[in-house]
Design an enzyme around this catalytic site. Structure first.
Site, PDB file in Angstrom:
ATOM      1  N   ARG A 109       8.311   4.918  -4.142  1.00 22.77           N
ATOM      2  CA  ARG A 109       8.408   3.854  -3.130  1.00 22.77           C
ATOM      3  C   ARG A 109       7.410   2.735  -3.433  1.00 22.77           C
ATOM      4  NH1 ARG A 109       7.492   5.311   3.065  1.00 22.77           N
ATOM      5  NH2 ARG A 109       5.351   5.573   2.314  1.00 22.77           N
ATOM      6  N   ARG A 124      -6.583 -20.242  -4.071  1.00 24.83           N
ATOM      7  CA  ARG A 124      -5.593 -20.180  -2.989  1.00 24.83           C
ATOM      8  C   ARG A 124      -4.452 -21.176  -3.199  1.00 24.83           C
ATOM      9  NH1 ARG A 124      -5.019 -18.597   2.597  1.00 24.83           N
ATOM     10  NH2 ARG A 124      -3.448 -20.009   3.417  1.00 24.83           N
ATOM     11  N   LYS A 158       6.552  -1.766   1.971  1.00 25.52           N
ATOM     12  CA  LYS A 158       5.309  -1.237   2.570  1.00 25.52           C
ATOM     13  C   LYS A 158       4.189  -2.249   2.328  1.00 25.52           C
ATOM     14  CE  LYS A 158       2.965   3.204   3.252  1.00 25.52           C
ATOM     15  NZ  LYS A 158       3.030   3.326   4.695  1.00 25.52           N
ATOM     16  N   TYR A 170       0.846  -1.191   0.000  1.00 27.78           N
ATOM     17  CA  TYR A 170       0.000   0.000   0.000  1.00 27.78           C
ATOM     18  C   TYR A 170       0.876   1.232   0.000  1.00 27.78           C
ATOM     19  CZ  TYR A 170       0.756   0.824   5.039  1.00 27.78           C
ATOM     20  OH  TYR A 170       1.314   1.089   6.262  1.00 27.78           O
ATOM     21  N   GLU A 178      11.873   1.943  14.856  1.00 31.74           N
ATOM     22  CA  GLU A 178      10.935   2.981  14.424  1.00 31.74           C
ATOM     23  C   GLU A 178       9.631   2.794  15.189  1.00 31.74           C
ATOM     24  OE1 GLU A 178       9.658   2.430  10.316  1.00 31.74           O
ATOM     25  OE2 GLU A 178       9.790   0.267  10.533  1.00 31.74           O
TER      26      GLU A 178
HETATM   27  N1  PLP Z   1       7.373   3.368   9.515  1.00 27.92           N
HETATM   28  C1  PLP Z   1       6.263   2.628   9.415  1.00 27.92           C
HETATM   29  C2  PLP Z   1       6.246   1.255   9.988  1.00 27.92           C
HETATM   30  C3  PLP Z   1       5.130   3.147   8.775  1.00 27.92           C
HETATM   31  O1  PLP Z   1       4.020   2.397   8.665  1.00 27.92           O
HETATM   32  C4  PLP Z   1       5.175   4.466   8.263  1.00 27.92           C
HETATM   33  C5  PLP Z   1       4.015   5.045   7.590  1.00 27.92           C
HETATM   34  O2  PLP Z   1       3.020   4.421   7.366  1.00 27.92           O
HETATM   35  C6  PLP Z   1       6.357   5.204   8.408  1.00 27.92           C
HETATM   36  C7  PLP Z   1       7.442   4.617   9.034  1.00 27.92           C
HETATM   37  C8  PLP Z   1       6.453   6.599   7.889  1.00 27.92           C
HETATM   38  O3  PLP Z   1       6.516   6.623   6.488  1.00 27.92           O
HETATM   39  P1  PLP Z   1       6.006   7.884   5.688  1.00 27.92           P
HETATM   40  O4  PLP Z   1       6.828   9.042   6.161  1.00 27.92           O
HETATM   41  O5  PLP Z   1       6.281   7.558   4.261  1.00 27.92           O
HETATM   42  O6  PLP Z   1       4.557   8.038   5.998  1.00 27.92           O
END
Ligand code: PLP
Length: 287
Positions: free
Chosen positions: A52, A100, A147, A33, A180
């Site tokens: 990205r 599946r 992502k 996403y 993070e």
């Molecule tokens: N880290 C994680 C795990 C995230 O899910 C997100 C955003 O959804 C971020 C960092 C920050 O990314 P961005 O600055 O692109 O929103």
């Protein structure tokens, strides 16, 4: 106002918008996403977000469902149909619909869906006083740079922070490093004024805000280092902040029970907030 979604190539009412039960996103979380913020009529950092998105798809060997240009056209159509100035453009692409099976083939047709979700930007109080985060174990997989729509650990961690009355949870990995947040990147400012954040390797999502924060810091001669930090480093830090698509740069004044610096929003964080806002204000409006 009734919201609209784009499913494959069609705009349909969001409520009731459907994909198949056989969609591999539903079966395996086999998809990615991307979120682009619409802020005061401006699409913030749209191109890096779409770049990205392409990287995430490539990492999972999912073909682009359409060109970046075609996605940009659909984003504008989505916005035109809502006539809102603020929100989050949420794009999801899965590998497609198939019986599946863990195995996938290159023949599968990716499924593109998109909608405009309401944004909850930080309040002026959060920006002026800072927020509190808690810490939690990092329970995620070894490819956090993708992502992926598989967000169970992030969801559980965010839930824990919500229940603790905190804005976010900083995740600590097996080595004792803060990687993070559950949905944001994490930074401290050391006593010597250096901004420190985890390197953008496979253990974090390289945030687009993070990319911009580091770029702005470099452009303005602010010292920074991409190096993991621990809770002990947090205790010694003079400032802390987080960044994400919807929170932009947001000061953190408490981590667990640790008051950061003198408990007030620091100068480095304030400067980055101001610089980022100026950069966003320079983006031409689309709405
Ligand atoms: N880290 C994680 C795990 C995230 O899910 C997100 C955003 O959804 C971020 C960092 C920050 O990314 P961005 O600055 O692109 O929103």
């Amino acid at each position: 106002m009734s919201r609209v979604a784009c499913v494959k190539n069609q705009f349909v009412p969001l409520r009731g918008a459907q994909v198949s039960m056989l969609d591999r996103g539903y079966q395996f979380a086999d998809g990615i996403y991307e979120v682009v913020t619409l802020w005061n009529g401006r699409l913030v950092d749209e191109s890096p977000h779409l770049a990205r998105m392409e990287r995430s798809l490539a990492a999972l060997e999912i073909p682009m469902p359409m060109s970046v240009r075609a996605i940009q056209i659909r984003i504008r159509e989505l916005l035109r149909r809502h006539r809102l100035k603020n929100g989050l453009v949420y794009i999801q692409i899965t590998r497609g619909e198939a019986m599946r099976n863990h195995l996938f083939t290159g023949e599968m047709t990716p499924i593109f869906t998109m909608c405009l979700l309401p944004a909850r930007f930080p309040t002026s109080q959060e920006k002026s006083e800072g927020v509190r985060v808690i810490t939690a174990p990092d329970q995620r997989w070894a490819r956090c740079d993708i992502k992926s729509i598989a967000l169970l650990p992030n969801m559980l961690t965010r839930m824990a922070s919500y229940r603790a009355g905190a804005k976010e949870a900083w995740q600590i990995n097996a080595q004792g490093n803060i990687t993070e947040g559950s949905l944001s990147n994490a930074y401290i400012v050391r006593a010597d004024g250096v901004i420190q954040t985890h390197p953008a390797d496979r253990s974090i999502l390289g945030g687009i805000r993070r990319e911009m924060v580091l770029k702005l810091a470099k452009q303005h001669g602010m010292a920074l280092i991409e190096k993991p930090f621990t809770l002990d480093d947090v205790k010694r830090a003079t400032e802390a902040f987080m960044s994400s698509a919807s929170s932009f740069v947001l000061p953190i004044t408490t981590v667990d029970d640790i008051t950061i610096g003198n408990g007030a929003v620091g100068h480095v964080t304030e400067k980055l907030m101001t610089l980022y806002e100026a950069q966003v204000l320079a983006i031409p409006r689309v709405m």
